[in-house]
Write an enzyme that holds these catalytic residues in place. Structure first.
Site, PDB file in Angstrom:
ATOM      1  N   PRO A 244     -27.685  43.535  11.596  1.00  0.00           N
ATOM      2  CA  PRO A 244     -29.088  44.857  10.792  1.00  0.00           C
ATOM      3  C   PRO A 244     -30.468  44.127  10.628  1.00  0.00           C
ATOM      4  O   PRO A 244     -30.596  42.794  11.326  1.00  0.00           O
ATOM      5  CB  PRO A 244     -28.382  44.070   8.896  1.00  0.00           C
ATOM      6  CG  PRO A 244     -28.217  42.739   9.185  1.00  0.00           C
ATOM      7  CD  PRO A 244     -27.219  42.471  10.421  1.00  0.00           C
ATOM      8  N   ASP A 245     -31.261  45.106  11.108  1.00  0.00           N
ATOM      9  CA  ASP A 245     -32.691  44.540  11.651  1.00  0.00           C
ATOM     10  C   ASP A 245     -33.433  44.693  10.069  1.00  0.00           C
ATOM     11  O   ASP A 245     -34.279  45.138   9.563  1.00  0.00           O
ATOM     12  CB  ASP A 245     -33.009  46.318  12.138  1.00  0.00           C
ATOM     13  CG  ASP A 245     -34.744  46.274  12.021  1.00  0.00           C
ATOM     14  OD1 ASP A 245     -34.860  45.079  12.924  1.00  0.00           O
ATOM     15  OD2 ASP A 245     -35.446  47.023  12.220  1.00  0.00           O
ATOM     16  N   ILE A 246     -33.072  43.286   9.841  1.00  0.00           N
ATOM     17  CA  ILE A 246     -33.590  42.232   8.263  1.00  0.00           C
ATOM     18  C   ILE A 246     -34.211  41.060   8.541  1.00  0.00           C
ATOM     19  O   ILE A 246     -34.306  40.899   7.511  1.00  0.00           O
ATOM     20  CB  ILE A 246     -32.331  42.393   7.442  1.00  0.00           C
ATOM     21  CG1 ILE A 246     -31.264  41.526   7.664  1.00  0.00           C
ATOM     22  CG2 ILE A 246     -32.199  44.154   6.898  1.00  0.00           C
ATOM     23  CD1 ILE A 246     -30.228  41.646   6.717  1.00  0.00           C
TER      24      ILE A 246
ATOM     25  N   ASN B 295     -35.264  48.857   8.089  1.00  0.00           N
ATOM     26  CA  ASN B 295     -36.300  49.568   9.778  1.00  0.00           C
ATOM     27  C   ASN B 295     -36.859  50.949   9.188  1.00  0.00           C
ATOM     28  O   ASN B 295     -36.041  51.336   8.105  1.00  0.00           O
ATOM     29  CB  ASN B 295     -34.901  49.527  10.372  1.00  0.00           C
ATOM     30  CG  ASN B 295     -35.364  50.309  11.869  1.00  0.00           C
ATOM     31  OD1 ASN B 295     -35.493  51.995  11.107  1.00  0.00           O
ATOM     32  ND2 ASN B 295     -35.607  49.521  12.891  1.00  0.00           N
TER      33      ASN B 295
END
Lengths: 305, 305, 305, 305
Positions: free
Chosen positions: C72-74, C136
């Site tokens: 995930p974009d974290i 995001n």
């Protein structure tokens, strides 16, 4: 040179500047960032009028890098892994580095290796004229080691020189003739051929305990090549002083594996001490203090408070 | 255990087996494959009737890993780089490893970290209950260090336990109350909460030079939790013998940074010796021999010839 | 620019040269060396008198890098892993690169990140003014996202600018006010503060499907800051032409994630086609030919035969 | 199989279980985690009574891995870099993987490579019987490619089999006789020798556009070796259906490079579209949506909210 002003391009060029301006430079093996920091900061005062002695650069050894990984010194540790370590070293030091390139690998692979070293900021690579499975030179003729055909090796030098992107990157040929008992004439003939092929320097290797043969080589070599870089790694003939090697015509001296060999001894001693005493009180004298460790890297704003 | 029979799954489970079958195990810091090989092979005979003493496993320290990279101990060295080193260690050793997980990072990142450790074959992680910029515990209250809220930390423990894929992986909570001068009651309350949240063990940390407070903690803790793993890292209170810690109820002892501290001292000494003498003859006594280095890794067919 | 003449230092400086000499440059996302090679070589002829259109540089996106890893974009994908990919990209391309730095991480970590980017040859980093778990931006207010305190963010900008080693490296502030529905005034106030703190440029982000709010921002921003770098990433408002963004005052346009999104679609289609038909004959039309693949990288002596 | 229950050991053994229980399995190339996720999830329903078609595993190709790095397919991309990518793939997928091992490298290096693959969780390696500079097989006799001496190659197989740590790891020999125009008899003789040396399977390679020669090989091979794993990579003879290959005696089919070839085409198309139109509106149809990208990896607690 302050760490904040060193980029890859500046560092790469630094070796050539040092060789051009000093009579003889000294390089010491470093196998990870902490050993490089120690090498960079090592300094001995020789008395008020003599100034301070320091190392001029770092040596990335395939023997110590392989040993650090618990691997035999047979080129099984790949250049990419070794370059990643060098990048980590460069993030926290300033001095230039020469890389031990083993045989240089297949000629078609060598050009990629050269470009990757240049991009990383490495100043020079030393490749040795052996073929087949690479074995450590100090094993000498007790294991199977084969000299490379001169034509093949000069082709590799030429290919590397053609591939490099920056004018200052150096490709240095390491001659194994004395290691393999092939004689002085073979060594000198190869030196001429390698220099003719474009090698920026010659390293003559020996596993004798006295420096006779390397001094003889230097004398003969310097008659023909007064200004080509000439390198010694006095691992076995360790009683000769740097000044004597300098007088003999060497302009680069590499102390090739002492940092790792000292670290190994210390770790063996300290771990046995702890087992022996069932506690670390007795082992402390073998260690630097914790407060020393906490401030050994380059100072940063984060830790200045 | 022979190296050829150790896979990641076997190694990961090994720590739990040791803790279950021995009264107290001893773990020593290793920061790269060669230090791990030395730790694995360290062995002291205590006389014919007493058998041989060895370490039971390895400790991957964020302090020594950071120092090795010349970086401050503030979690700036990322877990992926540290795990890559651990994989290299596992390729050439057999003993189980506990990883120093600092604060565990953000709770949402922790579950990925846990899974990556498991896949790599790590047996356990220790995370500490501090928040904000992580600073080395031994700096104590001389720098700004803040205790994590209990609820936040138990949430992190629960999240990690929920994320793990294998039953045997352990998440151990490290209590910093004594480091931060928050008192014994705070330490014990936190221990109860962390165990209730699923922590597989407790590490009590102290920066005192005598073991009084950790022994008191152990006494109180063991009254309530007779079988939970309890860990001591006797770095500052280094005069207490392993047997005494065992008697006090500890079942894991971690010698947390001595291998790197000894290596640093040795490398400083050897590099200065070379500068001082202008040659390596005098430095040899600080080093293991070359032939030793050439055969220090696990034997392979390639090098048996 | 020929690949053989590009070093890290030359490439790093290249972005500033382009911005200084062109009205508006266009940057496209690349997530690995092959996508970067394709981006570098993409070229469209607009008719004989109009010349040829090309991209001016590369964008390393945390969204596409994370997605490439299945994460995930974290910010769970660490900067070191992302920089290793960028080094691989730089080994086979010549154009400059801007790195998506997410929030920049902890302020004490940011200075290390800045120096590592510089050493690698990255030209600029964009950091966004959000705090807590990074999500995001295009998820907008459907997930919890919190704006950073202005003072904290300007401190991070100042720390980064103080840490950088080379004059040309740029630190660009990305304003999330419009993403978080905080209003135009908030966005403009932040822009002034970030420029005052030393930011080399401003990126205004929006998740609207029409460009109204970014055009309004540009108009107001340009009244006060006529020459500061101003960046747009027209992902959602994709109908506006580059020329219109240029007229509105933007001098850098980033096409932020299309290469990976196109690759994903193609791989989904081709894999399903193979399953559907039980063979690859039908799937070939979705693929470039093998002979194309075999010669897509920069030519080397090894493959010129 | 749920991702949370897959460890390296479980995954490594999975290939053998599939081969043992299914008539013919299908493997597809994946060059990074996202392509592997797509390969893992690709699924086509063939009508209510016929069930669902899926791939059984992944192929790590040296051609596509090299191309991804912009490097020629000559073994210059090292196995360690390729294994790091495979570890990233394994962190987010569940299916077993076969690794393209090129020539296997030097025999003394091969045993280290085998152990590293096993530790990483790879199920099998395919090595090819060529020597000298490795060139892509599909270049055929247009470049210099030399068949390895049978004795040398069987020695490498034996060395690898002796080195492996787990019983289930497979070493598969790839026969290049048809690629090099050495004839069917040569191919069959080699197959016998390789199986006798311990190879767990045979891959017969061909660059013809019709499957005649591989079908002939399979017929002859199966008469002598009814149960040895037999592998086809129908890249050039792509009109033959998987069922026909299965009927001919193949039990593993590898679609060896289509994912990367499709991704390359898509990225070329999308980047040119953006340049052509000066905006991305027209390019969107070539892309999956952003919301799709944001949820393509395995679900995690962090992103479920």
């Amino acid at each position: 040179m302050h760490i904040d002003s060193v980029t890859n391009d500046i560092r790469r060029a630094r070796l050539g500047e040092l060789v051009a301006t000093r009579q003889c430079i000294r390089i010491i093996e470093a196998h990870n960032p902490i050993s490089a920091i120690i090498a960079e900061n090592a300094s001995v005062s020789l008395g008020s009028s003599l100034g301070v002695e320091e190392f001029d650069g770092l040596w990335s050894s395939s023997l110590t890098d392989s040993t650090l990984h618990g691997l035999p010194d047979i080129e099984v540790l790949d250049p990419q892994t070794r370059l990643a370590n060098i990048r980590d070293i460069f993030a926290v030091t300033t001095k230039p580095l020469i890389m031990d390139g083993d045989t240089g690998g297949k000629v078609e692979h060598f050009e990629f290796f050269v470009r990757n070293m240049e991009l990383a900021g490495v100043s020079a690579v030393i490749i040795e004229d052996k073929t087949g499975l690479k074995r450590n030179s100090l094993l000498g003729t007790t294991v199977k080691q084969v000299s490379t055909d001169v034509g093949e090796f000069t082709a590799k030098i030429r290919r590397g020189k053609a591939a490099q992107r920056t004018p200052e990157f150096m490709i240095i040929a390491r001659i194994e003739s004395l290691i393999l008992d092939l004689g002085m004439a073979d060594a000198l003939t190869r030196a001429d051929a390698y220099v003719a092929a474009g090698a920026d320097g010659i390293m003559i290797h020996s596993r004798k305990s006295n420096p006779g043969e390397v001094l003889e080589f230097a004398r003969e070599f310097r008659r023909i090549h007064p200004s080509v870089v000439l390198i010694s790694a006095p691992t076995t003939y360790n009683s000769i002083h740097a000044k004597e090697l300098q007088s003999a015509g060497f302009n680069v001296i590499i102390y090739a594996n002492h940092m790792l060999r000292a670290a190994v001894k210390a770790m063996q001693d300290v771990s046995m001490d702890i087992l022996r005493h069932g506690r670390t009180a007795e082992a402390e004298r073998r260690c630097v203090g914790l407060e020393h460790i906490l401030h050994i890297g380059p100072a940063s704003a984060s830790t200045r408070n």
